[in-house]
Design an enzyme around this catalytic site. Structure first.
Site, short mmCIF file in Angstrom:
data_model
loop_
_atom_site.label_atom_id
_atom_site.label_comp_id
_atom_site.label_asym_id
_atom_site.label_seq_id
_atom_site.Cartn_x
_atom_site.Cartn_y
_atom_site.Cartn_z
CE LYS A 1 -14.92 -5.50 0.53
NZ LYS A 1 -14.37 -4.81 1.63
CB THR A 2 -10.03 -7.17 4.24
OG1 THR A 2 -11.28 -6.53 4.17
CG2 THR A 2 -9.36 -6.37 5.40
CG ASP B 1 -12.84 -1.71 1.58
OD1 ASP B 1 -13.11 -2.28 0.43
OD2 ASP B 1 -12.99 -2.07 2.61
CD GLU B 2 -17.34 -2.76 1.24
OE1 GLU B 2 -18.20 -2.73 0.42
OE2 GLU B 2 -17.22 -3.76 2.30
CD GLN C 1 -20.65 -7.93 -1.53
OE1 GLN C 1 -20.94 -7.87 -0.43
NE2 GLN C 1 -19.57 -8.35 -1.95
#
Length: 1000
Positions: free
Chosen positions: A33-34, A223-224, A254
């Protein structure tokens, strides 16, 4: 098209090219994903020509933001502005500093971290003369966080005029919170909650600021996102309100921060609130072997709150996943050590390639012991962090004192190094400051000290040199570079010499590292970076500094392992009740179990090549038998190789205990009841619902007879419960000292003649406010008790001894385990002594309650039948209602618990005898008693006509609730503050007041 696109897989490429509108990317563990975010950012800049200053990319940590900046600069060049690659807090800090005047903030407002918050609380506790207790600090900080959940407090914090910030101040905690917020307001200090709340409030209330940022941010990426809260979601929605080009990236599997406010539903249900949404799933894993992913997929598919995806990989097959079943903890760690040495020899791994991960920190103790014995280097990942070390906090305090004139910083370093300025001088300085505040307004401790250096009390200290140094730095620091300021503070303050005298090389190395950080900040932000700006950046990063890499086995909790990966992973402690955590399941029921599965999923997917699942038999630290975690079954026994034999008995016990916990997980619906509803509990009596927790399926209820609210499950009210206070004959009730109920009183009165002075309608009167003044309607009582002399012929005082002991037969002994088992305990009552997640010490008793009969069950052991329930509280757990012996064990003194219960029973007996006394009448018709040296008088007055005389009515029976009348008592001519609706309540109030006098 740019070269970086060639290295993307099909799904990653699709996500990069989907630039417009709402885009949701579900990115599994190790799916790149990064790489996706970096490539999409570069694509927008290079192919679309978007200015990088118009792209906001939000990451979860400063470390991740730094790594992303580095990779993006490598693709688009060093000259592009990437300052909007940041955390939520970093962005909000920037937004507020561009327009601080909008919220009446000082442009140089401070950002305070957890350590500074506790320092402020420490000062408040000392001021209020409260016991310093860091466990209490944590509880207060949680309550402060609750106050800051919405934005109602923000306008009060920003109001330049003095005003109360907390809505209501009723308890000690409210006063502490109000003082804390007022200090924040006075010093322009914001914590991490405030940064987001203030920024959101400014965007909501100021159209100019909102439009400026909406126009500036053409594209937003987060992100996240599974770890975002509803507050952060609102911020992002406002910012993206104009262009609506918003990409969120996350993985519901997660989400492991629900306890910190994150809400996985924001990601799962994103498409329902943002239409149309394009959803792209990245499920190709580049990290782990197929064997490891099979374990992860099989486990996590048991969760319901998720978006279905199965991770796959094109990595070649690897070693099987191993489950080690050992006979005890030490054998478990022997297996870990043996495999570390074996794999080092076989694969050539370094120590830093190994990670030992655990659900609870206490599991590291034996691991550390065994690694030390075998001379294997290790380090606790996320131990004492760099910015939390003593010497770094001290230097930061010097810098804050120079830049902000900060009182907390002053207190920390005024006597470091030692300057003969102890507690007595500090107390004197605080008093001087209070005097000057009253005379001249707000001032700092440093300024007061500077003005009183010549006072005799301070001449015996070395304060002169210290004050002159700080004043000199304040005059010159704006013209100096950050690196020069840091060097001057460490050397000229005497601090570096002080550390050298301690002979601590590690602390000296840390000071040298801090100087290097100052140099790096100069290179990053330019030589014109101000000291205030430097401290602000440090505050943003202080919670996330990383340790210098060294070759050592890494020990860490699962939460600390998030985002990391290792060739070899050992997961310790697959014991039911520990992993999954019984406390988490008890708190959040089914949602708690799902979060525990996500934790296990995160732990498993940290492994690249080798994964070991570790558990052992034996007993836990509290002496209870260890049972096997359900997760080993849910992972699927066919997906791993077991080494070690598990007996059929242990398997049966483990499954039985897991099934018992499962029954407790069923969340009851809270439909049908609302806040404010009055309910009845078979043990606690009547109460009012003050809040509803729909996630846990429970109500918080304030019962009339209890000091603190109790959390009661919704399921309780769907079952029949035997009354804890059966309604016996009148004589039996009186033998326990209980008063007749209102309905019985009214029936008894139906056959009595109502005196002419009374209202014809006899109804219950509400109790008047507790804190009524000592005078009624502004007029003091003008009559004295006017008590008749006793009829005793010899004139002896016939008052009785209040402290008289009662016959042993009237007082039952504290219940021991095994006594009073006339009620059978439930088969599924949990024995919390067997649970590792329940603290077994550190409890304190807040109350004792008489259930009327031995009908209660001790909530600690789950077996003892109790009548007298000790109400125990623990700062890290909450409330339990337990028996005497368990209470004593929980607070570390069984004899003290027995004495407490015995004294409670003595008091109950005294209350009974007091209620049965024969009251005499004064000449004015008032009832009175003489007890030891005290005279107690009862008064009945009209509620609306305070001056009406009682006359000579006989109120001896006192069994009415009279419309328009209230009761008060006086002890030694001192009238009570409370007005009571019935005589019985007034008598009970007089008893409690006499008890207080007796204790004095």
């Amino acid at each position: 098209m740019a070269d970086f696109m060639e290295n993307l897989n099909e799904r990653q490429r699709e996500a990069v090219l989907e630039t417009e509108g709402y885009v949701r990317v579900i990115a599994g563990a190790g799916s790149g994903k990064t790489k996706l975010l970096v490539s999409r950012y570069a694509y927008l800049v290079q192919d679309y020509g978007i200015d990088s200053s118009n792209i906001l990319c939000v990451t979860f940590t400063n470390k991740a933001a730094g790594e992303m900046k580095k990779r993006i600069r490598g693709l688009i060049g060093e000259d592009n502005d990437v300052s909007l690659i940041c955390t939520y807090h970093g962005f909000c800090n920037r937004l507020l500093r561009e327009n601080p005047e909008k919220l009446f903030l000082n442009k140089q407002f401070q950002i305070i971290d957890g350590a500074q918050q506790k320092a402020i609380l420490s000062d408040i506790y000392q001021k209020m003369e409260l016991k310093l207790d860091y466990a209490t600090f944590e509880a207060i900080l949680k309550k402060i966080g609750h106050v800051k959940k919405d934005m109602q407090y923000v306008p009060k914090m920003c109001n330049p005029r003095p005003c109360q910030i907390v809505n209501e101040i009723k308890k000690q905690d409210d006063r502490i919170i109000e003082e804390f917020l007022q200090r924040q307001k006075a010093t322009y200090s914001l914590d991490f909650h405030d940064l987001i709340a203030f920024a959101t409030y400014l965007l909501v209330t100021d159209e100019e600021v909102r439009e400026k940022w909406q126009e500036r941010l053409n594209y937003i990426m987060v992100d996240e996102f599974q770890d975002s809260s509803s507050v952060e979601m609102r911020l992002v929605e406002i910012l993206s309100g104009l262009y609506r080009n918003l990409m969120i990236v996350g993985d519901p599997d997660q989400n492991i921060y629900e306890w910190r406010g994150s809400d996985v539903k924001l990601l799962v249900d994103f498409d329902k609130a943002h239409e149309p949404t394009k959803t792209i799933i990245l499920n190709q894993n580049y990290r782990s072997t197929p064997q490891i992913l099979q374990c992860a997929n099989t486990l996590i598919e048991k969760n319901e709150l998720r978006l279905k995806k199965d991770l796959f990989t094109r990595n070649p097959a690897g070693a099987p996943v191993i489950h080690y079943h050992s006979k005890d903890d030490f054998e478990e760690m022997d297996q870990v050590v043996a495999n570390i040495k074996k794999l080092q020899a076989k694969e050539g791994f370094r120590y830093s390639d190994f990670a030992i991960i655990y659900r609870a920190s206490f599991l590291s103790r034996i691991a550390e012991k065994k690694l030390a014995e075998k001379n294997i280097p290790y380090e606790i990942f996320g131990g004492v962090r760099f910015y939390q070390r003593m010497e770094i906090l001290d230097i930061l305090a010097y810098l804050k004192l120079i830049a902000f004139d900060d009182d907390t910083a002053f207190r920390r370093i005024v006597n470091t190094p030692r300057r003969r300025f102890g507690r007595a001088k500090m107390n004197l300085l605080e008093r001087l400051r209070e005097q000057e505040r009253e005379a001249y307004g707000e001032t700092s401790l440093f300024e007061v000290l500077a003005g009183h250096l010549e006072d005799r009390e301070f001449q015996g200290s070395d304060m002169g040199e210290f004050v002159r140094f700080i004043q000199s730095m304040r005059r010159s620091y704006r013209e100096r570079r950050i690196s020069d300021i840091v060097n001057a503070v460490t050397a000229e303050s005497g601090y570096e010499g002080y550390i050298r005298e301690l002979g601590d090389e590690e602390r000296l190395d840390n000071l040298a590292e801090f100087k290097q950080i100052a140099n790096e900040f100069e290179r990053e932000f330019g030589e014109n970076l101000s000291l205030e700006g430097f401290l602000q950046q440090i505050a943003l990063q202080s919670g996330e500094d990383s340790e210098e890499a060294r070759d050592a086995v890494k020990l860490m909790t699962i939460h600390s392992s998030k985002g990391l990966e290792f060739p070899v992973v050992f997961i310790l402690g697959f014991t039911e009740g520990v992993f999954p955590s019984a406390k988490t399941m008890g708190d959040r029921k089914k949602l708690g179990l799902e979060e525990e599965r996500r934790l296990c999923y995160v732990a498993i997917t940290r492994a690249e090549k080798y994964l070991f699942l570790m558990e052992s038999e034996g007993t836990s630290s509290n002496g209870m038998k260890k049972l096997i975690s359900r997760f080993l079954e849910e992972i699927g026994e066919k997906n791993y190789v077991r080494i070690g034999r598990i007996s059929e008995e242990l398997q049966r016990e483990s499954k039985g205990y897991a099934a018992k916990l499962n029954r407790e997980l069923q969340t009851e619906s809270t439909e049908g009841k609302a806040v404010g509803d009055v309910v009845e509990h078979h043990a606690f009596g009547k109460g009012t619902i003050v809040s509803i927790d729909e996630r846990r399926g429970s109500y918080s209820i304030q019962f009339e007879k209890l000091q603190h609210p109790r959390n009661i499950s919704a399921g309780y009210f769907k079952k029949e419960h035997g009354s804890a206070r059966p309604a016996p004959e009148e004589g039996k009730r009186e033998s326990r000292g209980e008063m007749p109920q209102n309905s019985e009183v009214e029936k008894a009165e139906e056959n009595e003649e109502v005196p002419a002075a009374r209202s014809s309608a006899i109804t219950a009167e509400p109790e008047l406010p507790e804190e009524e003044p000592d005078s009624w309607d502004g007029r003091e009582f003008d009559e004295s008790p006017d008590i008749e002399e006793p009829d005793s012929p010899d004139g002896r005082d016939e008052s009785e001894n209040w402290a008289e002991e009662f016959p042993e037969s009237e007082i039952s002994k504290p219940e021991e385990p095994g006594q009073n088992r006339n009620t059978k305990p439930r088969a599924d009552s949990p024995n919390l002594w067997k649970r590792d997640d329940v603290p077994h010490s550190g409890w304190h008793c807040v109350d004792v309650i008489d259930l009327g009969e031995p009908v209660g069950i001790c909530q600690m052991c789950g077996y003892q039948i109790i009548r007298y329930a000790h109400q125990m509280e623990h700062p890290d757990y909450g409330h339990l209602s337990v028996g005497c012996v368990c209470a004593g064990r929980m607070e570390g003194d069984v004899e003290a618990a027995k004495r407490r219960e015995s004294e409670f029973k003595n008091k109950q007996a005294r209350r009974l005898r007091f209620s049965q006394r024969k009251w005499k009448q004064s000449k004015k018709g008032n009832e009175y008693l003489k007890i030891e040296d005290h005279v107690v008088v009862l008064y009945r007055h009209s509620k609306n006509q305070w001056g009406v005389q009682n006359g000579s009515q006989n109120l001896q029976s006192g069994k009415t609730q009279e419309s328009g009348y209230v009761w008060k008592y006086a002890i030694d001519n001192a009238f009570c503050k409370t007005a009571y609706p019935t005589r019985e309540r007034a008598v009970a109030g007089a008893f409690d007041a006499l008890e207080k006098l007796r204790k004095k």
